[in-house]
Design a protein around this motif. Structure first.
Motif, PDB file in Angstrom:
ATOM      1  N   ALA A   1      34.737  35.101 -38.579  1.00 46.98           N
ATOM      2  CA  ALA A   1      35.797  36.036 -38.215  1.00 46.98           C
ATOM      3  C   ALA A   1      35.796  36.292 -36.713  1.00 46.98           C
ATOM      4  CB  ALA A   1      35.622  37.348 -38.982  1.00 46.98           C
ATOM      5  N   GLU A   2      34.613  36.384 -36.132  1.00 47.30           N
ATOM      6  CA  GLU A   2      34.522  36.567 -34.677  1.00 47.30           C
ATOM      7  C   GLU A   2      35.110  35.371 -33.939  1.00 47.30           C
ATOM      8  OE1 GLU A   2      31.163  36.464 -31.159  1.00 47.30           O
ATOM      9  OE2 GLU A   2      30.546  36.591 -33.267  1.00 47.30           O
ATOM     10  N   ILE A   3      34.745  34.143 -34.376  1.00 47.33           N
ATOM     11  CA  ILE A   3      35.259  32.935 -33.714  1.00 47.33           C
ATOM     12  C   ILE A   3      36.776  32.880 -33.803  1.00 47.33           C
ATOM     13  CG2 ILE A   3      35.290  30.415 -33.835  1.00 47.33           C
ATOM     14  CD1 ILE A   3      32.373  30.558 -34.783  1.00 47.33           C
ATOM     15  N   SER A   4      37.303  33.151 -34.986  1.00 46.66           N
ATOM     16  CA  SER A   4      38.754  33.083 -35.173  1.00 46.66           C
ATOM     17  C   SER A   4      39.466  34.150 -34.350  1.00 46.66           C
ATOM     18  CB  SER A   4      39.087  33.241 -36.658  1.00 46.66           C
ATOM     19  OG  SER A   4      38.475  32.223 -37.423  1.00 46.66           O
ATOM     20  N   ALA A   5      38.887  35.360 -34.303  1.00 41.88           N
ATOM     21  CA  ALA A   5      39.515  36.431 -33.522  1.00 41.88           C
ATOM     22  C   ALA A   5      39.513  36.108 -32.032  1.00 41.88           C
ATOM     23  CB  ALA A   5      38.800  37.754 -33.787  1.00 41.88           C
ATOM     24  N   ARG A   6      38.413  35.550 -31.536  1.00 42.22           N
ATOM     25  CA  ARG A   6      38.369  35.172 -30.113  1.00 42.22           C
ATOM     26  C   ARG A   6      39.391  34.080 -29.821  1.00 42.22           C
ATOM     27  NH1 ARG A   6      34.275  37.414 -27.272  1.00 42.22           N
ATOM     28  NH2 ARG A   6      32.448  38.204 -28.406  1.00 42.22           N
ATOM     29  N   ASN A   7      39.511  33.099 -30.708  1.00 39.44           N
ATOM     30  CA  ASN A   7      40.516  32.053 -30.516  1.00 39.44           C
ATOM     31  C   ASN A   7      41.921  32.628 -30.537  1.00 39.44           C
ATOM     32  OD1 ASN A   7      38.554  30.096 -30.309  1.00 39.44           O
ATOM     33  ND2 ASN A   7      38.704  29.452 -32.445  1.00 39.44           N
ATOM     34  N   ALA A   8      42.152  33.622 -31.400  1.00 39.88           N
ATOM     35  CA  ALA A   8      43.476  34.242 -31.467  1.00 39.88           C
ATOM     36  C   ALA A   8      43.830  34.928 -30.153  1.00 39.88           C
ATOM     37  CB  ALA A   8      43.521  35.241 -32.621  1.00 39.88           C
ATOM     38  N   LEU A   9      42.840  35.540 -29.512  1.00 39.99           N
ATOM     39  CA  LEU A   9      43.099  36.247 -28.260  1.00 39.99           C
ATOM     40  C   LEU A   9      43.246  35.306 -27.073  1.00 39.99           C
ATOM     41  CD1 LEU A   9      40.563  39.178 -28.767  1.00 39.99           C
ATOM     42  CD2 LEU A   9      43.050  39.283 -28.973  1.00 39.99           C
ATOM     43  N   GLN A  10      42.691  34.092 -27.190  1.00 46.19           N
ATOM     44  CA  GLN A  10      42.731  33.154 -26.071  1.00 46.19           C
ATOM     45  C   GLN A  10      43.752  32.044 -26.266  1.00 46.19           C
ATOM     46  OE1 GLN A  10      38.730  31.703 -25.735  1.00 46.19           O
ATOM     47  NE2 GLN A  10      37.853  33.742 -25.399  1.00 46.19           N
ATOM     48  N   ALA A  11      44.431  32.005 -27.397  1.00 43.90           N
ATOM     49  CA  ALA A  11      45.296  30.875 -27.730  1.00 43.90           C
ATOM     50  C   ALA A  11      46.579  30.901 -26.913  1.00 43.90           C
ATOM     51  CB  ALA A  11      45.626  30.896 -29.224  1.00 43.90           C
ATOM     52  N   ASP A  12      47.195  29.750 -26.875  1.00 39.84           N
ATOM     53  CA  ASP A  12      48.504  29.593 -26.245  1.00 39.84           C
ATOM     54  C   ASP A  12      49.314  28.652 -27.131  1.00 39.84           C
ATOM     55  OD1 ASP A  12      50.587  29.764 -24.481  1.00 39.84           O
ATOM     56  OD2 ASP A  12      49.797  28.234 -23.110  1.00 39.84           O
ATOM     57  N   PRO A  13      50.400  29.084 -27.777  1.00 42.74           N
ATOM     58  CA  PRO A  13      51.142  30.338 -27.605  1.00 42.74           C
ATOM     59  C   PRO A  13      50.323  31.587 -27.963  1.00 42.74           C
ATOM     60  CG  PRO A  13      52.399  28.729 -28.873  1.00 42.74           C
ATOM     61  CD  PRO A  13      51.025  28.196 -28.758  1.00 42.74           C
ATOM     62  N   LYS A  14      50.611  32.645 -27.246  1.00 47.52           N
ATOM     63  CA  LYS A  14      49.853  33.870 -27.399  1.00 47.52           C
ATOM     64  C   LYS A  14      50.175  34.564 -28.711  1.00 47.52           C
ATOM     65  CE  LYS A  14      49.435  34.738 -22.434  1.00 47.52           C
ATOM     66  NZ  LYS A  14      49.677  35.704 -21.336  1.00 47.52           N
ATOM     67  N   ILE A  15      49.264  35.434 -29.092  1.00 51.64           N
ATOM     68  CA  ILE A  15      49.416  36.185 -30.329  1.00 51.64           C
ATOM     69  C   ILE A  15      50.549  37.196 -30.197  1.00 51.64           C
ATOM     70  CG2 ILE A  15      47.756  37.947 -29.645  1.00 51.64           C
ATOM     71  CD1 ILE A  15      46.801  38.023 -32.531  1.00 51.64           C
ATOM     72  N   THR A  16      51.225  37.446 -31.310  1.00 52.44           N
ATOM     73  CA  THR A  16      52.294  38.445 -31.313  1.00 52.44           C
ATOM     74  C   THR A  16      51.728  39.821 -30.978  1.00 52.44           C
ATOM     75  OG1 THR A  16      53.404  37.150 -33.022  1.00 52.44           O
ATOM     76  CG2 THR A  16      54.165  39.414 -32.688  1.00 52.44           C
ATOM     77  N   GLN A  17      52.481  40.597 -30.218  1.00 50.28           N
ATOM     78  CA  GLN A  17      52.000  41.892 -29.754  1.00 50.28           C
ATOM     79  C   GLN A  17      51.661  42.818 -30.915  1.00 50.28           C
ATOM     80  OE1 GLN A  17      51.473  42.208 -26.564  1.00 50.28           O
ATOM     81  NE2 GLN A  17      50.620  44.275 -26.680  1.00 50.28           N
ATOM     82  N   SER A  18      52.395  42.715 -32.027  1.00 57.52           N
ATOM     83  CA  SER A  18      52.138  43.594 -33.172  1.00 57.52           C
ATOM     84  C   SER A  18      50.807  43.288 -33.846  1.00 57.52           C
ATOM     85  CB  SER A  18      53.269  43.460 -34.190  1.00 57.52           C
ATOM     86  OG  SER A  18      53.379  42.120 -34.643  1.00 57.52           O
TER      87      SER A  18
END
Length: 643
Positions: A137-154
């Protein structure tokens, strides 16, 4: 003290974060800028991607797998769509309970890649977190915050909350506090992250100042809504119990006093508040929260049952003997009534009907991931006694299994009914075709087709012959008239040679020639129309012949297919029915076993509750007897002293 420790342990076990029930509604509240959404992908790719996410967000995972396959097949050579689709495939497999397959997809996507979208990693992080896989879960969350396209603001704050909670549950408190600084203070997800961090810090006996500061920040910044108030009460309850165990009663009082009376944590909060005041020798103050507890909640609430004896015990400590006896007597009467009601409802038949009633209420629910409200049990007297049982994860898990077995049994029954309908349809179709005389009809159609074909060929031959004829498309009568007119002049000339004519025959010859010319002119004048009529008749015959040929071929094919489809079909249906009956018997056995297991679990819980009530009853009666004995001894000593 053991009871306090038990409540503290139960409270500490609540580590799962609050779920976002209004996920789709939250997405609808976002103002999308479609110019920014256009990331260079084709319209077809965006459509397939949106189709997949629609099925995923509506929990239609089977359709989502099909949409995912279409999305991946669109651009196999492009690395980015494949990675995002693989990430979402892992999330989908986790939702279906296929952890091993999801783990393979997780590593195939590349645990350090950021080319997939942030939202895809966010959905996967939620799935890993729900399963208790904190590292993934930590790895996936970090990838979500660093990904491009960026995560939806909501989804940004919830992703931070997952990351902080995952770090906290790995006992990495310093890292979690660093990430926590990046979150918005007023977000409910920040409150959830702080709550999980508070639990871990309490468990590790972290420094009191840092813990107190974190608790103060948590309750201050939480939003003033239903979710925020419930989370605030939960944090205050945990903080109050922790302060009691750490020998800080005044701080515990402050925490308990800030709790509201409108959440599920209010009852244990009032109970612990009273015990905390009692531990400070504030006997009269301790009675107040317990009396509020007994007024606000029904008697079968576990905290209320404990308060029944807490009140007279406190009165006994302040030497209010008469009031203590009355309170013990009142508690005894209440417990006796509860035991009588419990014995009247602790019946296997009523427990069975209660579970069947629950099944009936949940028949409209889908099975597996489509379940929504399995914990909503019928509001019956049995449910009143089983309040604590309904909150146990083991009982809810068994309810989920029973529901799945019930839906499987329903699906198997429907398939069995469908096979029976297939058998009936097969018999009806066989009889219908036999009664219709399919082979005889086919032979008649073939004869009709040959007759039409001969007529068509005859018309075609006439068209070819008329094109070469001198007098084309002339009727038989016209041909006879032409022959007669053609032979008149030679005959007259012959007669004039044989005998001397009595009159001049030249005018008659000329008249006959004119009549022949008029006849020929009429034939030539009507030739185009007659040619068109004949050609049109030929076309009609050809069209009818071709239609009849198609009908003959279809009839022949239908007869052949009917014979081939019938061969072995009844046997296949019979084999399917036998296999289905075996599966149905197995599911029915498992269903009955699960039902018996639930009934046994409910009966054991009610038996344990009865034993606990008997223990409370015995304590109250012993206390009454002891108080009466002490009073009697005091009277006897007083009487002996007077003498």
């Amino acid at each position: 003290m053991r009871l306090l420790f038990l409540v503290f342990v139960v409270t500490m076990s609540m580590l799962a974060s609050v779920q976002a029930d209004d996920l789709v509604d939250g997405l609808l509240d976002v103002d999308f800028d479609f110019d920014e959404v256009d990331d260079g992908a084709s319209a077809e790719e965006r459509l397939l991607r949106g189709n997949y996410y629609y099925h995923y967000l509506t929990s239609d995972y089977h359709e989502g797998l099909a949409a995912l396959a279409a999305w991946k097949d669109l651009r196999e050579t492009d690395e980015s769509p494949e990675q995002e689709a693989e990430v979402m495939r892992a999330a989908m497999l986790l939702a279906l309970g296929l952890e091993n397959e999801a783990e393979k997809a997780f590593f195939n996507a590349g645990i350090t890649t950021t080319t997939a979208s942030g939202d895809s990693w966010y959905y996967l992080a939620k799935r890993w977190y729900d399963l208790g896989e904190w590292e993934r879960a930590e790895i996936s969350a970090r990838n979500a915050l660093q990904a491009d396209p960026k995560i939806t603001q909501s989804n940004l704050q919830e992703t931070y909350s997952i990351l902080v909670s995952s770090l906290s549950l790995q006992s990495r408190i310093s890292d979690a506090r660093v990430v926590l600084r990046s979150m918005a203070d007023e977000s409910i997800w920040t409150g959830i992250a702080r709550y999980n961090l508070i639990l871990v810090m309490i468990r590790q006996n972290f420094g009191s100042r840092d813990l107190e500061r974190l608790i103060a920040d948590s309750i201050f910044y939480l939003p003033k809504n239903k979710e925020g108030n419930a989370l605030r009460d939960r944090i205050l309850l945990v903080a109050g119990i922790s302060a009691m165990d750490n020998g800080k009663p005044e701080m515990a009082n402050d925490y308990f006093q800030k709790m509201s009376l409108e959440s599920v944590f209010s009852a244990p909060g009032l109970l612990h508040y009273g015990w905390n005041l009692l531990g400070q020798w504030r006997y009269e103050d301790a009675l107040q929260p317990w009396r509020i507890l007994q007024q606000q909640y029904d008697g079968f609430q576990p905290a209320v049952i404990e308060s029944f004896l807490a009140v007279p015990h406190t009165l006994e400590l302040i030497e209010a003997t008469n009031e203590s006896v009355q309170a013990y007597t009142s508690a005894e009467a209440k417990i006796v009534n509860m035991l009588e009601a419990l014995d009247s409802f602790r019946d296997p038949v009523q427990i069975h009907e209660w579970i069947l009633h629950w099944q009936l209420d949940n028949q409209s629910e889908g099975w597996g991931w489509q379940r929504q409200r399995l914990a909503d049990v019928p509001d019956t007297p049995v449910a009143l006694f089983a309040q604590g049982l309904i909150d146990e994860p083991a009982f809810v898990e068994r309810l989920a299994r029973l529901h799945d077995l019930d839906r499987m049994e329903h699906d198997l029954q429907r398939q069995k009914h469908d096979l029976e309908l297939w058998q009936d349809v097969l018999v009806v179709r066989q009889q219908t075709l036999q009664n219709m005389g399919g082979k005889e009809r086919l032979a008649a159609l073939e004869r009709q087709h040959m007759d039409l074909l001969r007529r068509t060929l005859a018309v075609q031959d006439r068209l070819m012959a008329e094109d070469e004829a001198v007098f084309a498309y002339a009727s038989e009568s016209e041909h006879k008239n032409i022959d007669l007119l053609r032979n008149v002049v030679p005959n007259v000339s012959y007669l004039s040679k044989v005998g001397t004519p009595t009159r001049d025959l030249a005018p008659y010859k000329e008249r006959w020639r004119r009549m022949r010319g008029i006849q020929l002119w009429n034939i030539y004048e009507q030739e185009p129309q007659r040619r068109w009529d004949t050609t049109r008749h030929h076309w009609k015959l050809r069209a009818v012949t071709e239609q009849l040929l198609v009908q003959v071929e279809n009839t022949r094919t239908s007869l052949e297919w009917a014979d081939s489809s019938w061969k072995g079909f009844p046997e296949r249906v019979t084999r399917l029915q036998q296999s289905l009956n075996i599966q149905l018997a197995q599911v029915e056995e498992l269903h009955q076993r699960q039902l018996d297991d639930l009934q046994t679990m409910t009966d054991e819980y009610l038996t344990t509750l009865r034993a606990r009530l008997n223990e409370y009853l015995a304590q109250s009666r012993l206390a009454i007897a002891r108080l009466y004995d002490d009073s009697l001894q005091r009277k006897m000593r007083s009487a002996g002293g007077d003498k």
